[in-house]
Write a protein that holds these residues in place. Structure first.
Motif, PDB file in Angstrom:
ATOM      1  N   ARG A   1       0.838  -1.197   0.000  1.00 63.90           N
ATOM      2  CA  ARG A   1       0.000   0.000   0.000  1.00 63.90           C
ATOM      3  C   ARG A   1       0.875   1.250   0.000  1.00 63.90           C
ATOM      4  O   ARG A   1       1.988   1.233   0.506  1.00 63.90           O
TER       5      ARG A   1
ATOM      6  N   ARG B   1       0.818   5.882  -1.051  1.00 63.18           N
ATOM      7  CA  ARG B   1       0.126   7.075  -1.518  1.00 63.18           C
ATOM      8  C   ARG B   1       0.880   7.664  -2.697  1.00 63.18           C
ATOM      9  O   ARG B   1       2.108   7.606  -2.748  1.00 63.18           O
TER      10      ARG B   1
ATOM     11  N   TRP C   1      -4.366   7.169  -1.929  1.00 60.75           N
ATOM     12  CA  TRP C   1      -3.993   5.801  -1.551  1.00 60.75           C
ATOM     13  C   TRP C   1      -4.231   4.819  -2.687  1.00 60.75           C
ATOM     14  O   TRP C   1      -5.214   4.917  -3.422  1.00 60.75           O
TER      15      TRP C   1
END
Length: 192
Positions: free
Chosen positions: A41, A43, A98
């Motif tokens: 994950r 951004r 995100w």
């Protein structure tokens, strides 16, 4: 004398990203429940550190054995032993910038110069303001020896710049990799 018309302005990647490119299972390089699977994950951030809500992150990778099921693999295409592995993921960014990809750790790869590339994912970034995609890589934080020997990382002599290509471990599992498009924390991008 003929009249000269003004130049047509250039166009950038636009909102069609959210119409044409994402698909529902795009973030799944492997199916949920695959042994060894983890979430990657991060951004997507602009030069001011603000989220880019209309971007797209695309990943390509080898399987855990370091193989591709693709005819361009110089060793020959090889089906992965990981059921449902497709080696490709695509995630649109949300309002906070995100993105996320469910994947497994790739194996090391032979390099064209005869050395070995550390396990990594190849990444393409698509976003407003870009005429062409940006290309970078994600390396693993616990592969110190392999990362030191990797020919691509070895070509980046500034430790601060090298660090922009290394993911960080998340508490509770998984990895985080933020992509900074510009600015003081700009991620290293490569010509393709």
């Amino acid at each position: 004398m003929s009249e000269r018309l003004p130049c047509t302005p250039s166009q950038t990647v636009g909102p069609f990203l959210h119409i044409a490119l994402p698909w529902p299972d795009g973030p799944f390089v492997v199916p949920e429940g695959t042994p060894g699977a983890f979430w990657l994950r991060g951004r997507l951030l602009d030069g001011d550190g603000q989220p880019v809500p209309d971007g797209l992150i695309e990943t390509w990778q080898a399987d855990p054995a370091g193989r591709f099921d693709h005819p361009d693999d110089p060793r020959g295409a090889a089906k992965s032993d990981v059921p449902g592995f497709r080696g490709f993921g695509r995630s649109a960014t949300d309002a906070g910038g995100w993105w996320e990809i469910l994947t497994v750790r790739p194996g090391s790869l032979p390099s064209p110069d005869g050395s070995t590339e550390a396990p990594h994912l190849d990444v393409s970034v698509f976003s407003r303001g870009l005429l062409h995609r940006l290309v970078t890589r994600i390396y693993f934080p616990d592969e110190n020896a392999a990362n030191e020997a990797d020919p691509v990382l070895a070509g980046i002599t500034d430790p601060r710049l090298r660090s922009t290509l290394i993911a960080t471990e998340l508490a509770g599992g998984g990895l985080r990799f933020d992509i900074h498009m510009q600015g003081a924390d700009e991620t290293v991008f490569f010509d393709f």
